[in-house]
Scaffold this motif. Structure first.
Motif, PDB file in Angstrom:
ATOM      1  N   ARG A  18       0.830  -1.110   0.102  1.00 24.93           N
ATOM      2  CA  ARG A  18       0.044   0.007  -0.015  1.00 24.93           C
ATOM      3  C   ARG A  18       0.939   1.212  -0.084  1.00 24.93           C
ATOM      4  NH1 ARG A  18      -3.713  -1.217   4.071  1.00 24.93           N
ATOM      5  NH2 ARG A  18      -2.341  -0.328   5.617  1.00 24.93           N
ATOM      6  N   LYS A  19       2.136   1.105   0.771  1.00 29.83           N
ATOM      7  CA  LYS A  19       2.965   2.309   0.773  1.00 29.83           C
ATOM      8  C   LYS A  19       3.507   2.569  -0.510  1.00 29.83           C
ATOM      9  CE  LYS A  19       4.535   1.573   5.592  1.00 29.83           C
ATOM     10  NZ  LYS A  19       5.752   1.153   6.241  1.00 29.83           N
ATOM     11  N   LEU A  20       3.909   1.409  -1.084  1.00 30.61           N
ATOM     12  CA  LEU A  20       4.722   1.756  -2.609  1.00 30.61           C
ATOM     13  C   LEU A  20       3.503   2.418  -3.557  1.00 30.61           C
ATOM     14  CD1 LEU A  20       6.768  -1.668  -2.784  1.00 30.61           C
ATOM     15  CD2 LEU A  20       7.393   0.648  -2.310  1.00 30.61           C
ATOM     16  N   VAL A  21       2.311   2.047  -3.545  1.00 27.55           N
ATOM     17  CA  VAL A  21       1.418   2.230  -4.596  1.00 27.55           C
ATOM     18  C   VAL A  21       0.624   3.767  -4.288  1.00 27.55           C
ATOM     19  CG1 VAL A  21       1.241   0.088  -5.549  1.00 27.55           C
ATOM     20  CG2 VAL A  21      -0.548   1.009  -3.903  1.00 27.55           C
ATOM     21  N   ASN A  22       1.126   4.228  -3.124  1.00 22.02           N
ATOM     22  CA  ASN A  22       0.388   5.398  -2.720  1.00 22.02           C
ATOM     23  C   ASN A  22       0.011   6.442  -3.692  1.00 22.02           C
ATOM     24  OD1 ASN A  22      -0.626   7.140  -0.486  1.00 22.02           O
ATOM     25  ND2 ASN A  22       1.136   8.373  -0.699  1.00 22.02           N
ATOM     26  N   GLY A  23       1.174   6.860  -4.584  1.00 23.81           N
ATOM     27  CA  GLY A  23       0.932   7.611  -5.881  1.00 23.81           C
ATOM     28  C   GLY A  23       0.091   7.249  -7.043  1.00 23.81           C
ATOM     29  N   SER A  24      -0.094   5.986  -6.938  1.00 23.10           N
ATOM     30  CA  SER A  24      -0.528   5.367  -8.140  1.00 23.10           C
ATOM     31  C   SER A  24      -2.165   5.621  -8.442  1.00 23.10           C
ATOM     32  CB  SER A  24      -0.350   3.853  -8.243  1.00 23.10           C
ATOM     33  OG  SER A  24       0.939   3.252  -8.105  1.00 23.10           O
ATOM     34  N   MET A  43      -4.395  -8.050  -2.399  1.00 16.21           N
ATOM     35  CA  MET A  43      -3.742  -6.515  -2.506  1.00 16.21           C
ATOM     36  C   MET A  43      -4.655  -5.677  -3.072  1.00 16.21           C
ATOM     37  SD  MET A  43       0.234  -7.464  -3.924  1.00 16.21           S
ATOM     38  CE  MET A  43      -0.080  -8.898  -4.898  1.00 16.21           C
ATOM     39  N   ALA A  44      -5.403  -5.969  -3.844  1.00 20.02           N
ATOM     40  CA  ALA A  44      -6.476  -4.894  -4.258  1.00 20.02           C
ATOM     41  C   ALA A  44      -7.409  -4.533  -3.016  1.00 20.02           C
ATOM     42  CB  ALA A  44      -7.239  -5.328  -5.286  1.00 20.02           C
ATOM     43  N   PHE A  45      -7.619  -5.283  -2.242  1.00 18.29           N
ATOM     44  CA  PHE A  45      -8.534  -5.130  -0.962  1.00 18.29           C
ATOM     45  C   PHE A  45      -8.147  -4.215  -0.239  1.00 18.29           C
ATOM     46  CE2 PHE A  45      -9.826  -6.292   3.573  1.00 18.29           C
ATOM     47  CZ  PHE A  45     -11.127  -6.276   3.141  1.00 18.29           C
ATOM     48  N   ARG A  48      -9.227  -0.841  -1.676  1.00 23.68           N
ATOM     49  CA  ARG A  48     -10.570  -0.474  -1.967  1.00 23.68           C
ATOM     50  C   ARG A  48     -11.342   0.494  -1.769  1.00 23.68           C
ATOM     51  NH1 ARG A  48      -9.956  -2.898   2.511  1.00 23.68           N
ATOM     52  NH2 ARG A  48     -11.459  -2.777   4.148  1.00 23.68           N
ATOM     53  N   GLU A  49     -10.761   1.369  -0.733  1.00 22.14           N
ATOM     54  CA  GLU A  49     -11.458   2.946  -0.729  1.00 22.14           C
ATOM     55  C   GLU A  49     -10.514   4.091  -0.781  1.00 22.14           C
ATOM     56  OE1 GLU A  49     -12.325   2.456   3.828  1.00 22.14           O
ATOM     57  OE2 GLU A  49     -13.861   0.846   3.011  1.00 22.14           O
ATOM     58  N   THR A  50      -9.564   3.646  -1.642  1.00 21.58           N
ATOM     59  CA  THR A  50      -8.650   4.701  -2.198  1.00 21.58           C
ATOM     60  C   THR A  50      -8.988   5.375  -3.507  1.00 21.58           C
ATOM     61  OG1 THR A  50      -7.107   3.245  -3.332  1.00 21.58           O
ATOM     62  CG2 THR A  50      -6.752   3.406  -1.057  1.00 21.58           C
ATOM     63  N   GLY A  51      -9.840   4.768  -4.333  1.00 23.59           N
ATOM     64  CA  GLY A  51     -10.198   5.447  -5.482  1.00 23.59           C
ATOM     65  C   GLY A  51      -9.082   5.012  -6.542  1.00 23.59           C
ATOM     66  N   ILE A  68     -10.960  -5.505 -11.081  1.00 21.47           N
ATOM     67  CA  ILE A  68     -10.957  -6.147  -9.713  1.00 21.47           C
ATOM     68  C   ILE A  68     -12.104  -5.231  -9.009  1.00 21.47           C
ATOM     69  CG2 ILE A  68      -9.999  -6.892  -7.578  1.00 21.47           C
ATOM     70  CD1 ILE A  68      -7.564  -7.349  -9.034  1.00 21.47           C
ATOM     71  N   VAL A  69     -13.048  -5.850  -8.559  1.00 23.87           N
ATOM     72  CA  VAL A  69     -14.238  -4.950  -7.938  1.00 23.87           C
ATOM     73  C   VAL A  69     -14.585  -5.322  -6.501  1.00 23.87           C
ATOM     74  CG1 VAL A  69     -15.512  -4.231  -9.977  1.00 23.87           C
ATOM     75  CG2 VAL A  69     -16.082  -6.366  -9.007  1.00 23.87           C
ATOM     76  N   SER A  70     -14.686  -4.457  -5.604  1.00 26.96           N
ATOM     77  CA  SER A  70     -15.244  -4.800  -4.184  1.00 26.96           C
ATOM     78  C   SER A  70     -16.755  -5.192  -4.333  1.00 26.96           C
ATOM     79  CB  SER A  70     -15.074  -3.605  -3.300  1.00 26.96           C
ATOM     80  OG  SER A  70     -15.394  -3.825  -2.028  1.00 26.96           O
ATOM     81  N   SER A  71     -17.083  -6.314  -3.500  1.00 22.93           N
ATOM     82  CA  SER A  71     -18.488  -6.685  -3.460  1.00 22.93           C
ATOM     83  C   SER A  71     -18.688  -7.155  -1.926  1.00 22.93           C
ATOM     84  CB  SER A  71     -18.711  -8.076  -4.514  1.00 22.93           C
ATOM     85  OG  SER A  71     -18.061  -8.990  -3.890  1.00 22.93           O
ATOM     86  N   PRO A  72     -19.807  -7.405  -1.551  1.00 27.75           N
ATOM     87  CA  PRO A  72     -19.989  -7.873  -0.209  1.00 27.75           C
ATOM     88  C   PRO A  72     -19.082  -9.143   0.183  1.00 27.75           C
ATOM     89  CG  PRO A  72     -22.199  -7.084  -1.165  1.00 27.75           C
ATOM     90  CD  PRO A  72     -21.255  -6.992  -2.198  1.00 27.75           C
ATOM     91  N   GLN A  73     -18.919  -9.884  -0.905  1.00 30.15           N
ATOM     92  CA  GLN A  73     -18.348 -11.097  -0.587  1.00 30.15           C
ATOM     93  C   GLN A  73     -16.817 -10.916  -0.664  1.00 30.15           C
ATOM     94  OE1 GLN A  73     -20.924 -10.894  -2.938  1.00 30.15           O
ATOM     95  NE2 GLN A  73     -22.390 -11.455  -1.347  1.00 30.15           N
ATOM     96  N   GLY A  74     -16.216  -9.795  -0.873  1.00 29.68           N
ATOM     97  CA  GLY A  74     -14.864  -9.497  -0.952  1.00 29.68           C
ATOM     98  C   GLY A  74     -14.507  -9.140  -2.443  1.00 29.68           C
ATOM     99  N   MET A  75     -13.341  -9.126  -2.558  1.00 26.15           N
ATOM    100  CA  MET A  75     -12.606  -8.582  -3.929  1.00 26.15           C
ATOM    101  C   MET A  75     -12.950  -9.533  -5.049  1.00 26.15           C
ATOM    102  SD  MET A  75     -12.086  -5.533  -2.885  1.00 26.15           S
ATOM    103  CE  MET A  75     -11.010  -4.938  -4.304  1.00 26.15           C
ATOM    104  N   GLN A  76     -13.451  -9.388  -6.173  1.00 22.36           N
ATOM    105  CA  GLN A  76     -13.755 -10.552  -7.296  1.00 22.36           C
ATOM    106  C   GLN A  76     -13.314  -9.842  -8.541  1.00 22.36           C
ATOM    107  OE1 GLN A  76     -17.761 -11.360  -6.800  1.00 22.36           O
ATOM    108  NE2 GLN A  76     -17.300 -12.686  -4.966  1.00 22.36           N
ATOM    109  N   LEU A  77     -13.060 -10.545  -9.633  1.00 26.62           N
ATOM    110  CA  LEU A  77     -12.792 -10.169 -10.894  1.00 26.62           C
ATOM    111  C   LEU A  77     -14.242  -9.930 -11.578  1.00 26.62           C
ATOM    112  CD1 LEU A  77     -10.196 -12.799 -12.336  1.00 26.62           C
ATOM    113  CD2 LEU A  77      -9.812 -10.566 -11.276  1.00 26.62           C
ATOM    114  N   GLY A  78     -14.341  -8.608 -12.212  1.00 26.83           N
ATOM    115  CA  GLY A  78     -15.453  -8.339 -12.648  1.00 26.83           C
ATOM    116  C   GLY A  78     -15.309  -8.106 -14.428  1.00 26.83           C
ATOM    117  N   ASP A  79     -15.857  -7.210 -15.115  1.00 29.30           N
ATOM    118  CA  ASP A  79     -15.717  -6.981 -16.651  1.00 29.30           C
ATOM    119  C   ASP A  79     -14.697  -6.914 -16.991  1.00 29.30           C
ATOM    120  OD1 ASP A  79     -18.716  -7.329 -16.453  1.00 29.30           O
ATOM    121  OD2 ASP A  79     -18.933  -5.012 -16.280  1.00 29.30           O
ATOM    122  N   ILE A  80     -14.536  -7.340 -18.254  1.00 31.31           N
ATOM    123  CA  ILE A  80     -13.252  -6.841 -19.229  1.00 31.31           C
ATOM    124  C   ILE A  80     -12.779  -5.595 -19.008  1.00 31.31           C
ATOM    125  CG2 ILE A  80     -12.443  -6.885 -21.618  1.00 31.31           C
ATOM    126  CD1 ILE A  80     -12.626  -9.735 -20.714  1.00 31.31           C
ATOM    127  N   ALA A  81     -11.339  -5.240 -18.935  1.00 26.21           N
ATOM    128  CA  ALA A  81     -10.961  -3.975 -18.639  1.00 26.21           C
ATOM    129  C   ALA A  81      -9.710  -3.760 -19.641  1.00 26.21           C
ATOM    130  CB  ALA A  81     -10.765  -3.678 -17.257  1.00 26.21           C
TER     131      ALA A  81
END
Length: 157
Positions: A18-24, A43-45, A48-51, A68-81
């Motif tokens: 999280r520290k390393l990707v602070n500016g990403s 790692m995406a978890f 999740r609240e950083t934008g 990678i999207v946040s859902s009530p069940q945790g982080m999951q793969l979503g649509d093609i990106a």
């Protein structure tokens, strides 16, 4: 390679990440299907609240990248990106010899994903020095590698 910090456990690994990707702003995780996918989601978890946007790209398959999207069940793969990013995270499973990903081909992909950004960050995340032992830093220009060790104890109760 110079050690710039140390930590313990998964929590320590995630804090350092999280520290390393602070500016990403947009982070593309590249890894093997199945083995690396949960690590990318983990790692995406912590982001999740950083934008920050997180994408998972399997192996060298740009057309299969998914948000990678946040859902009530945790982080999951979503649509093609679109996998283009300002930060690329290479997961150590890619370097396992049985997987067969060549670092030279990965370098071409990484350079392509980062081509439209001025601020570029390339991070490796592995266990037991997999990326280092397989000599990926000789081909890919990593800014950082998070290298963790696992110690397991099976105890009979």
């Amino acid at each position: 390679m110079e050690i710039i910090s140390t930590s313990k456990g998964i929590g320590g690994q995630l804090t350092e990440f999280r520290k390393l990707v602070n500016g990403s702003k947009r982070i593309t995780f590249i890894g093997t299907v199945g083995f690396c996918t949960p690590f990318a989601e983990l790692m995406a978890f912590v982001l999740r609240e950083t934008g920050k946007e997180s994408i998972f790209l399997p192996n060298l398959q740009s057309g299969e990248a998914r948000i990678i999207v946040s859902s009530p069940q945790g982080m999951q793969l979503g649509d093609i990106a679109d996998p283009s990013a300002d930060t690329v995270v290479l997961l150590g499973g890619l370097a396992m010899p049985k997987i067969g990903v060549e670092p030279e081909k990965m370098k071409v992909l990484v350079d392509d994903l980062l081509r439209d950004t001025e601020k570029k960050l390339v991070i490796g995340v592995c266990f037991q020095s997999m990326l280092i032992d397989q000599k990926w830093p000789e081909v890919i220009d990593f800014d950082y590698i998070i290298d963790a060790d696992l110690t397991n104890e099976v105890k009979k109760a």
